[in-house]
Design a protein around this motif. Sequence first.
Motif, short mmCIF file in Angstrom:
data_model
loop_
_atom_site.label_atom_id
_atom_site.label_comp_id
_atom_site.label_asym_id
_atom_site.label_seq_id
_atom_site.Cartn_x
_atom_site.Cartn_y
_atom_site.Cartn_z
N ASN A 27 0.82 -1.22 0.00
CA ASN A 27 0.00 0.00 0.00
C ASN A 27 0.85 1.26 0.00
OD1 ASN A 27 -3.02 -0.86 0.42
ND2 ASN A 27 -1.74 -2.27 1.57
N ALA A 28 2.15 1.11 0.27
CA ALA A 28 3.03 2.29 0.25
C ALA A 28 3.18 2.82 -1.18
CB ALA A 28 4.39 1.93 0.83
N ALA A 29 2.96 1.96 -2.16
CA ALA A 29 3.06 2.42 -3.54
C ALA A 29 1.79 3.21 -3.90
CB ALA A 29 3.25 1.24 -4.48
N ARG A 51 -1.08 16.53 -9.26
CA ARG A 51 -1.26 15.12 -9.62
C ARG A 51 -0.60 14.14 -8.65
NH1 ARG A 51 0.69 15.78 -15.70
NH2 ARG A 51 2.21 17.04 -14.55
N ASN A 52 0.47 14.55 -8.03
CA ASN A 52 1.18 13.60 -7.16
C ASN A 52 2.36 14.28 -6.45
OD1 ASN A 52 3.25 13.69 -9.17
ND2 ASN A 52 2.12 12.14 -10.32
N SER A 53 3.05 13.52 -5.65
CA SER A 53 4.21 14.08 -4.92
C SER A 53 5.31 14.50 -5.86
CB SER A 53 4.79 13.04 -3.95
OG SER A 53 3.86 12.71 -2.97
N GLY A 79 4.59 17.93 -6.95
CA GLY A 79 4.75 18.90 -5.86
C GLY A 79 6.22 19.11 -5.50
N LEU A 80 6.96 18.00 -5.46
CA LEU A 80 8.38 18.10 -5.13
C LEU A 80 9.12 18.89 -6.20
CD1 LEU A 80 8.74 14.46 -3.84
CD2 LEU A 80 9.49 16.48 -2.55
N CYS A 81 8.82 18.60 -7.47
CA CYS A 81 9.51 19.33 -8.55
C CYS A 81 9.10 20.80 -8.55
CB CYS A 81 9.23 18.68 -9.89
SG CYS A 81 10.19 17.17 -10.09
N VAL A 138 14.19 17.26 3.15
CA VAL A 138 13.92 16.29 4.23
C VAL A 138 12.85 15.32 3.76
CG1 VAL A 138 13.00 16.04 6.57
CG2 VAL A 138 14.48 17.98 6.02
N THR A 139 13.09 14.04 3.96
CA THR A 139 12.03 13.05 3.69
C THR A 139 11.46 12.65 5.05
OG1 THR A 139 13.19 12.26 1.74
CG2 THR A 139 11.49 10.83 2.65
N HIS A 140 10.18 12.93 5.24
CA HIS A 140 9.58 12.73 6.56
C HIS A 140 9.54 11.24 6.92
CE1 HIS A 140 6.32 14.62 9.36
NE2 HIS A 140 7.27 14.02 10.03
N MET A 141 9.12 10.41 5.97
CA MET A 141 9.21 8.95 6.17
C MET A 141 9.82 8.36 4.89
SD MET A 141 6.28 5.99 6.36
CE MET A 141 5.74 5.96 8.06
N TYR A 142 10.92 7.62 5.06
CA TYR A 142 11.56 7.05 3.88
C TYR A 142 10.75 5.88 3.33
CZ TYR A 142 15.54 9.93 4.93
OH TYR A 142 16.34 11.01 5.16
N HIS A 143 10.60 5.88 2.01
CA HIS A 143 9.81 4.80 1.40
C HIS A 143 10.57 3.48 1.41
CE1 HIS A 143 12.44 5.56 -1.97
NE2 HIS A 143 11.94 4.54 -2.61
N TRP A 144 11.90 3.53 1.63
CA TRP A 144 12.67 2.29 1.61
C TRP A 144 12.31 1.41 2.79
CZ3 TRP A 144 14.72 2.13 -2.95
CH2 TRP A 144 15.25 3.28 -3.56
N VAL A 192 9.87 19.44 2.57
CA VAL A 192 9.62 18.17 3.26
C VAL A 192 8.77 17.26 2.39
CG1 VAL A 192 8.74 17.05 5.34
CG2 VAL A 192 9.84 19.29 5.52
N ASP A 193 9.31 16.09 2.11
CA ASP A 193 8.62 15.07 1.32
C ASP A 193 7.79 14.22 2.28
OD1 ASP A 193 7.82 12.88 -0.11
OD2 ASP A 193 9.80 12.41 -0.94
N GLY A 194 6.48 14.47 2.27
CA GLY A 194 5.60 13.73 3.18
C GLY A 194 4.78 12.69 2.45
N ALA A 195 5.28 12.23 1.29
CA ALA A 195 4.50 11.30 0.45
C ALA A 195 4.05 10.07 1.24
CB ALA A 195 5.32 10.86 -0.76
N GLN A 196 4.94 9.56 2.11
CA GLN A 196 4.62 8.30 2.78
C GLN A 196 3.90 8.47 4.12
OE1 GLN A 196 4.47 5.33 1.91
NE2 GLN A 196 5.57 5.42 -0.01
#
Length: 396
Positions: free
Chosen positions: A30-32, A89-91, A94-96, A166-172, A195-199
Amino acid sequence: MSSTDLAGDDFWERVRAAYPEQRPLLNLNNAAVSPPPLVVEQATIDAYRLVSQNPDSTMWQKLDAGLPDVKAQLAELIDCEPDEIALNRNSTEGLCTAIFGIPLSAGDRVVVSAWDYPSVLAAWRQRQDREGIEVVTAGFDLMDSDDDIVAAYAAALTPRTRVLQVTHMYHWTGRVVPAERLCRLARENGIRTVVDGAQIFAQMPVSFRELGCDYYITSLHKWMGAPVGNGMLVVRRDRIDDTWPLLAPFDPPPLRIDKFDHWNLGTYNSALQAGIAPATRLHKEIGVETIHARLRELTRYWVDLAQDIPGFRLHTPLDTENLGAVTLFSIDHLDNRAVERQLREIYRVHTKYREVRHLSGLRVSPGIYTRKDELDRFVSALREVVEKEYSERGPL
Ligand SMILES: Cc1ncc(COP(=O)(O)O)c(C=O)c1O
């Protein structure tokens, strides 16, 4: 759905009934992308049909008219003002927008980590190659302590540092970093934070105000359950004016948050955004604390069952309140890619093989609709695969 009886299995069965069946695979990725709840799926289909009837008026006069309210709902969830929110449309978008939109000059420095999302690192490197900014990496490991992570960022700062990524939660691995402390460190040094809060957004409580960052980015099709193709960019009000939009805005004046909204992309199917309102409604009805507690409980549940599988090694800190649904594990001495393949092909269990630097393993991320008996099924499949592989390979 009332959250008064939220602790019981009955409650989670009703949550389960609100989601489409996941088949043919047991979905532990579900992380994807998380599946949208049925009510979201239906709202999107209805809106799509509505668009077909009279596209010009139904999209722009009817559907888009609901967006201020959608932003107000999202603003409550992330604790910002509605006029700090752009819908996109997506992170990645937004990040770019933030990465390419911050005014920088040759020689200015940006601090990233080696664990940031690959397209984030690629975007910063593109600015480095085109404009001569300098991208510096804060060195730490994903199992390091919060103090070590803050110290690694602090050690990378110089008077030319302009941005902390900063990545708030790493997807790895699902590791959550002390984002609030990192943003404070940046602020104290006059540095902006992306801050990348995608996850993490919608998996656990997040407050834009408390974080104190400049740009907060997330996808809404992950833990929020909006239709695939929705994202949110939050820009602190006093950063809106001097941040460039990714595409030149359609309408003047360009100084409001609207310059980052999806309509600057050109024609876009507004039906997709019609699923955001029912997704946020359901999310609020269940409550983000309840969602977080459930996801943490599911993770602890399956990890506890799997701990004694030979060679099992977890790469995510378990003993923390910041634990959510996302973890990475590996099995010592085995080809973990082959373990993933067997789980999927023989047992119909979908996890995600991940490989980055010295880390590799299987990422597991249940959703709030996942049942514990499905996690039992996953762990017993894993045990069978590992025992078979170890017995075939013989003693080490
Ligand atoms: C940490 C992180 N950042 C950014 C992204 C990109 O998200 P999207 O594909 O929705 O643009 C992802 C996607 O998995 C992610 O995990």
